[in-house]
Write a protein that holds these residues in place. Structure first.
Motif, PDB file in Angstrom:
ATOM      1  N   UNK A 113      87.569  56.801  64.090  1.00 11.87           N
ATOM      2  CA  UNK A 113      87.199  56.658  62.947  1.00 11.87           C
ATOM      3  C   UNK A 113      85.663  56.507  63.370  1.00 11.87           C
ATOM      4  N   UNK A 114      86.171  54.880  64.138  1.00 11.81           N
ATOM      5  CA  UNK A 114      85.004  53.628  64.351  1.00 11.81           C
ATOM      6  C   UNK A 114      83.776  54.378  65.346  1.00 11.81           C
ATOM      7  N   UNK A 120      77.798  59.924  65.898  1.00  8.93           N
ATOM      8  CA  UNK A 120      78.062  61.026  64.963  1.00  8.93           C
ATOM      9  C   UNK A 120      78.739  61.761  65.866  1.00  8.93           C
ATOM     10  N   UNK A 121      78.039  62.269  67.029  1.00 10.27           N
ATOM     11  CA  UNK A 121      77.813  63.735  67.958  1.00 10.27           C
ATOM     12  C   UNK A 121      79.260  63.683  68.520  1.00 10.27           C
ATOM     13  N   UNK A 122      80.145  62.979  68.616  1.00 12.89           N
ATOM     14  CA  UNK A 122      81.158  62.301  69.710  1.00 12.89           C
ATOM     15  C   UNK A 122      82.960  63.033  68.716  1.00 12.89           C
ATOM     16  N   UNK A 123      82.980  63.565  69.808  1.00  8.46           N
ATOM     17  CA  UNK A 123      83.863  64.772  69.328  1.00  8.46           C
ATOM     18  C   UNK A 123      85.423  64.484  69.275  1.00  8.46           C
ATOM     19  N   UNK A 124      85.101  63.513  67.777  1.00 10.95           N
ATOM     20  CA  UNK A 124      86.171  62.563  67.801  1.00 10.95           C
ATOM     21  C   UNK A 124      87.697  63.224  66.524  1.00 10.95           C
ATOM     22  N   UNK A 125      87.331  64.374  65.902  1.00  7.59           N
ATOM     23  CA  UNK A 125      88.284  65.547  65.370  1.00  7.59           C
ATOM     24  C   UNK A 125      89.258  66.331  66.698  1.00  7.59           C
ATOM     25  N   UNK A 126      88.573  66.776  67.761  1.00  4.14           N
ATOM     26  CA  UNK A 126      89.330  67.536  68.474  1.00  4.14           C
ATOM     27  C   UNK A 126      90.254  66.344  69.440  1.00  4.14           C
ATOM     28  N   UNK A 127      89.245  65.495  70.402  1.00  5.04           N
ATOM     29  CA  UNK A 127      89.942  64.559  70.779  1.00  5.04           C
ATOM     30  C   UNK A 127      91.224  64.256  70.004  1.00  5.04           C
ATOM     31  N   UNK A 128      91.332  63.608  69.278  1.00  2.79           N
ATOM     32  CA  UNK A 128      92.387  62.783  68.093  1.00  2.79           C
ATOM     33  C   UNK A 128      93.288  63.664  67.646  1.00  2.79           C
ATOM     34  N   UNK A 129      92.719  64.950  66.838  1.00  3.28           N
ATOM     35  CA  UNK A 129      93.862  65.811  67.547  1.00  3.28           C
ATOM     36  C   UNK A 129      95.177  66.284  68.476  1.00  3.28           C
ATOM     37  N   UNK A 130      94.013  65.813  69.418  1.00  3.08           N
ATOM     38  CA  UNK A 130      95.095  66.429  70.423  1.00  3.08           C
ATOM     39  C   UNK A 130      96.122  65.095  71.079  1.00  3.08           C
ATOM     40  N   UNK A 131      94.697  63.903  70.888  1.00  3.85           N
ATOM     41  CA  UNK A 131      95.938  63.251  71.295  1.00  3.85           C
ATOM     42  C   UNK A 131      96.903  62.464  70.173  1.00  3.85           C
ATOM     43  N   UNK A 132      97.232  62.999  68.646  1.00  6.74           N
ATOM     44  CA  UNK A 132      98.049  62.673  67.724  1.00  6.74           C
ATOM     45  C   UNK A 132      98.785  64.033  68.279  1.00  6.74           C
ATOM     46  N   UNK A 133      98.902  65.419  68.751  1.00  8.38           N
ATOM     47  CA  UNK A 133      99.838  66.315  69.087  1.00  8.38           C
ATOM     48  C   UNK A 133     101.004  65.433  70.747  1.00  8.38           C
TER      49      UNK A 133
END
Length: 462
Positions: A113-114, A120-133
């Motif tokens: 999130x930081x 802003x263009x960094x694909x945080x949601x996609x990477x974060x979701x895969x790391x969460x899984x």
């Protein structure tokens, strides 16, 4: 005094040894359910509770869940979780966020999130979701390796990837609703509710019904169901709630072994006396709101208010999105009530006007367990349940619905006859519950799985 102390100590040791031997004999079943079901507020919770109560008769249950996904809060702290587990005959409750991997996942989420604020263009949601899984899968593997279950039960296809755990035994999916169909119908109903609010503009809105064939669905929804089938076929067994959904899945190539297990409720209150009021329970989903509005529009005008007199239809529960709904006589809205089980048991009959949805109408099975007659649309009840329980009055049109309500209210002899049939239905429900259908299904699956393993190491059973 020393003799008494020795006797007490001896009894304690004997009891401890007996409990240890009992645990040593009982196999474990690992169940993943994304919510806290122990203060049930909807059908999914009740379905999970039925399963846990059933399986705990013969197995030690390890219940895995997540505080982030739960629709009601889990108690914080191991002591509180242990208390909930003991109360519900669960060996252990483990929550992802309360462990080391859950803490690491939350820390990484904070970092991403930081990053998102800085770039802003960094694909945080996609990477974060895969790391969460990845964290979630590692945690679930740790749980399965620690407890070595003979079977792993996963609720919902969204978490199907957990079925690949290294020490899970037989893998079983509890399907619940067929979510692509559920979401599609919810969108259609949302559009209907918007259109009906501006009906004075002359917009014609066609009725929305249950989905029985793939031809009733758009191509993109069929593709979503195909993906669900691909997830389902990763399991050894599927528990589902509806033959309707089973047929749709088989059309798209479901090959895995399945078993349809109907809801089997238990009633906390079986009252000997009944009043003259009817009860109409609703739930916080679009299907209930849509069906109630149609009932008000199509059925209520057909009732003779003078003949009904002071009789009342008690509407209980919450509406979808907490939308206010006008309540013409004889409807009266009570909201969420603490004494619902007792109200249901005391009511003359239940009105269940749902005419669209997925899965099963749990409220109908609650009425069966409480010995309460039901008036409902025929399409909402499985044909075998309807034929086996004559206390359920299945109707096809609003006119038939209104006629059935008036008959039960105005003909005391007919109503008493339905009370007798409803009491017999409650006895049948209790007998079916005592057969422990989940336990029976799991034992058959384990026997087939073990036979297949002996025949070909690591193979799946047919």
């Amino acid at each position: 005094m020393p003799t008494q102390c020795l006797a007490i100590l001896k009894r304690y040791l004997c009891n401890s040894q007996a409990q240890w031997r009992n645990h040593a004999r009982r196999k474990s079943v690992l169940v993943f359910y994304p919510h806290n079901p122990f203060n049930p507020s909807h059908g999914s919770h009740l379905r999970c509770l039925q399963q846990l109560q059933d399986l705990s008769r013969d197995y030690d249950i390890i219940l895995a869940s997540s505080s982030k996904t739960s629709d009601s809060e889990w108690p914080a702290g191991n002591l509180q979780l242990a208390k909930v587990a003991r109360k519900n005959t669960i060996r252990k409750i483990v929550i992802f966020e309360f462990g080391i991997l859950g803490a690491l996942d939350q820390y990484c989420s904070f970092i991403f999130r930081a990053f998102k604020r800085l770039i802003p263009l960094f694909p945080c949601e996609k990477i974060g979701e895969r790391l969460h899984q990845a964290f979630f899968f590692a945690w679930f593997n740790w749980v399965s390796m620690r407890y070595q279950p003979c079977a792993t039960v996963i609720h919902y296809t969204y978490w199907a990837y957990l079925s690949s755990s290294l020490a899970g035994g037989v893998t079983i999916l509890e399907l619940h609703d067929l979510l692509p169909v559920n979401h599609y119908l919810t969108r259609k109903i949302g559009n209907w509710l918007q259109a009906s609010s501006s009906s004075e503009c002359g917009i014609a809105v066609s009725p929305i019904n249950y989905v029985d064939r793939l031809s009733q669905l758009p191509a993109d929804v069929v593709l979503e169901i195909q993906e669900v089938v691909n997830q389902i076929n990763r399991f050894d067994l599927v528990w589902m709630i509806s033959h309707r959904e089973k047929r749709l899945l088989e059309e798209l190539g479901m090959t895995v072994k399945f078993e349809v297990i109907y809801p089997l409720m238990t009633s906390k209150a079986l009252c000997q006396t009944r009043n003259n009021q009817a009860i109409l329970p609703v739930g916080p989903n679009a299907f209930n709101t849509y069906s109630l509005q149609n009932f008000i529009k199509d059925v209520i005008p057909l009732l003779d208010s003078q003949a009904l007199g002071a009789r009342e239809i008690q509407v209980t529960g919450r509406f979808w999105g907490d939308q206010p709904t006008p309540m013409p006589h004889p409807l009266k809205y009570y909201g969420v009530v603490d004494d619902y089980a007792e109200r249901l048991s005391r009511s003359a009959f239940m009105i269940a006007p749902t005419s669209v949805g997925t899965g099963q109408q749990i409220k109908i099975f609650e009425a069966l367990a409480s010995g309460t007659p039901v008036i409902t649309y025929r399409c909402a009840v499985p044909a075998d349940v309807l034929s086996a329980n004559p206390s359920i009055i299945g109707v096809d049109t609003p006119g038939e619905f209104a006629e059935a309500i008036v008959q039960l209210w105005c003909d005391k002899q007919v109503l008493q006859r339905y009370w007798v049939m409803a009491a017999e239905a409650a006895e049948r429900q209790a007998k079916r519950r005592s057969t422990f259908p989940y336990c029976c299904s799991l034992k058959k699956a384990l026997a087939a799985y073990n036979a297949q393993k002996e025949g070909s190491a690591g193979g799946r059973f047919a």
